[in-house]
Design an enzyme around this catalytic site. Structure first.
Site, PDB file in Angstrom:
ATOM      1  N   LYS A   1     -16.490  -6.524   5.881  1.00  0.00           N
ATOM      2  CA  LYS A   1     -15.278  -7.327   5.721  1.00  0.00           C
ATOM      3  C   LYS A   1     -14.780  -7.871   7.053  1.00  0.00           C
ATOM      4  O   LYS A   1     -13.837  -8.650   7.080  1.00  0.00           O
ATOM      5  CB  LYS A   1     -14.165  -6.501   5.068  1.00  0.00           C
ATOM      6  CG  LYS A   1     -14.272  -6.394   3.565  1.00  0.00           C
ATOM      7  CD  LYS A   1     -12.993  -5.812   3.001  1.00  0.00           C
ATOM      8  CE  LYS A   1     -12.933  -5.940   1.503  1.00  0.00           C
ATOM      9  NZ  LYS A   1     -11.657  -5.425   0.968  1.00  0.00           N
TER      10      LYS A   1
ATOM     11  N   HIS B   1       0.840  -1.201   0.000  1.00  0.00           N
ATOM     12  CA  HIS B   1       0.000   0.000   0.000  1.00  0.00           C
ATOM     13  C   HIS B   1       0.879   1.258   0.000  1.00  0.00           C
ATOM     14  O   HIS B   1       0.612   2.216  -0.729  1.00  0.00           O
ATOM     15  CB  HIS B   1      -0.898   0.055   1.239  1.00  0.00           C
ATOM     16  CG  HIS B   1      -1.948  -0.992   1.304  1.00  0.00           C
ATOM     17  ND1 HIS B   1      -2.103  -1.785   2.422  1.00  0.00           N
ATOM     18  CD2 HIS B   1      -2.899  -1.388   0.424  1.00  0.00           C
ATOM     19  CE1 HIS B   1      -3.120  -2.612   2.214  1.00  0.00           C
ATOM     20  NE2 HIS B   1      -3.610  -2.394   1.002  1.00  0.00           N
TER      21      HIS B   1
ATOM     22  N   SER C   1      -2.944  -7.764   2.870  1.00  0.00           N
ATOM     23  CA  SER C   1      -3.281  -7.621   4.293  1.00  0.00           C
ATOM     24  C   SER C   1      -3.740  -8.956   4.875  1.00  0.00           C
ATOM     25  O   SER C   1      -3.401  -9.293   6.007  1.00  0.00           O
ATOM     26  CB  SER C   1      -4.374  -6.570   4.477  1.00  0.00           C
ATOM     27  OG  SER C   1      -3.920  -5.305   4.104  1.00  0.00           O
TER      28      SER C   1
ATOM     29  N   ARG D   1      -1.949  -6.089  -8.055  1.00  0.00           N
ATOM     30  CA  ARG D   1      -0.830  -6.964  -7.713  1.00  0.00           C
ATOM     31  C   ARG D   1      -0.592  -8.007  -8.785  1.00  0.00           C
ATOM     32  O   ARG D   1       0.526  -8.340  -9.093  1.00  0.00           O
ATOM     33  CB  ARG D   1      -1.095  -7.681  -6.387  1.00  0.00           C
ATOM     34  CG  ARG D   1      -1.049  -6.773  -5.193  1.00  0.00           C
ATOM     35  CD  ARG D   1      -1.403  -7.559  -3.976  1.00  0.00           C
ATOM     36  NE  ARG D   1      -2.767  -8.068  -4.161  1.00  0.00           N
ATOM     37  CZ  ARG D   1      -3.629  -8.265  -3.195  1.00  0.00           C
ATOM     38  NH1 ARG D   1      -3.289  -8.043  -1.968  1.00  0.00           N
ATOM     39  NH2 ARG D   1      -4.833  -8.701  -3.443  1.00  0.00           N
TER      40      ARG D   1
END
Length: 182
Positions: A44, A20, A135, A97
């Site tokens: 989430k 990030h 993450s 990514r």
């Protein structure tokens, strides 16, 4: 007088990773003002509260030696395009990514363009050194006692260690924190 370019880099940042931060640093060179939008997104099931995530992002952003745009960190709990309009953004910045990210991001960019065609979406490819960092993986590795220092800042590693020690709920929390901080 040139119009000020404001960009929004949205995410959950639970927690913020070196990947990030790479996108933040690179995006800050492309706009005049970058707003890192920390999504509340309770759906989430984040490990950290919104306030904790905002604080961690601010800590890491403050540590940047930034020669680019001014950077601001704000929480938001509205539709991304509503938030972008609220802050006068002209571009949404998204990190990619791998090819697997592209389909989802492409669909989201298309929906956002339908909601507000005046706001562009810009994709930045993750750098080679951070394209595998997520993450979710950081939390999983940290929770199981693995070394996460190569994936997050020392400050974030400390926050994770403390959270996992609290989750463990054992009397030996300080030993677990020290192990994760090493």
């Amino acid at each position: 007088m040139a119009k000020r370019r404001i960009g929004v880099y949205p995410g959950t940042f639970d927690p913020i990773t070196n990947g990030h931060m790479d996108i933040i640093q690179r995006a800050s060179r492309l706009v005049d003002h970058l707003i890192v939008g920390v999504a509340r997104n309770a759906g989430k099931g984040p490990l950290f509260s919104t306030d904790e995530r905002v604080a961690m992002v601010r800590e890491d952003v403050t540590a940047l030696n930034n020669a680019g745009a001014s950077i601001e960190v704000r929480a938001f709990d509205t539709l991304l395009m509503h938030f972008a309009v609220e802050v006068n953004a002209t571009v949404i910045i998204r990190g990619l990514r791998a090819v697997s990210d592209f389909e989802y991001e492409f669909q989201m960019a298309g929906m956002n363009a339908r909601l507000n065609p005046k706001i562009e979406t810009m994709f930045l490819m993750a750098s080679e050194k951070s394209q595998f960092i997520s993450s979710r993986f950081v939390k999983e590795i940290g929770r199981l006692g693995g070394d996460i220092r190569g994936f997050v800042s020392g400050r974030v590693a400390d926050h994770l260690a403390e959270r996992f020690a609290l989750e463990a709920g054992n009397g030996d929390a300080s030993k677990q924190i020290q192990t994760l901080k090493q």
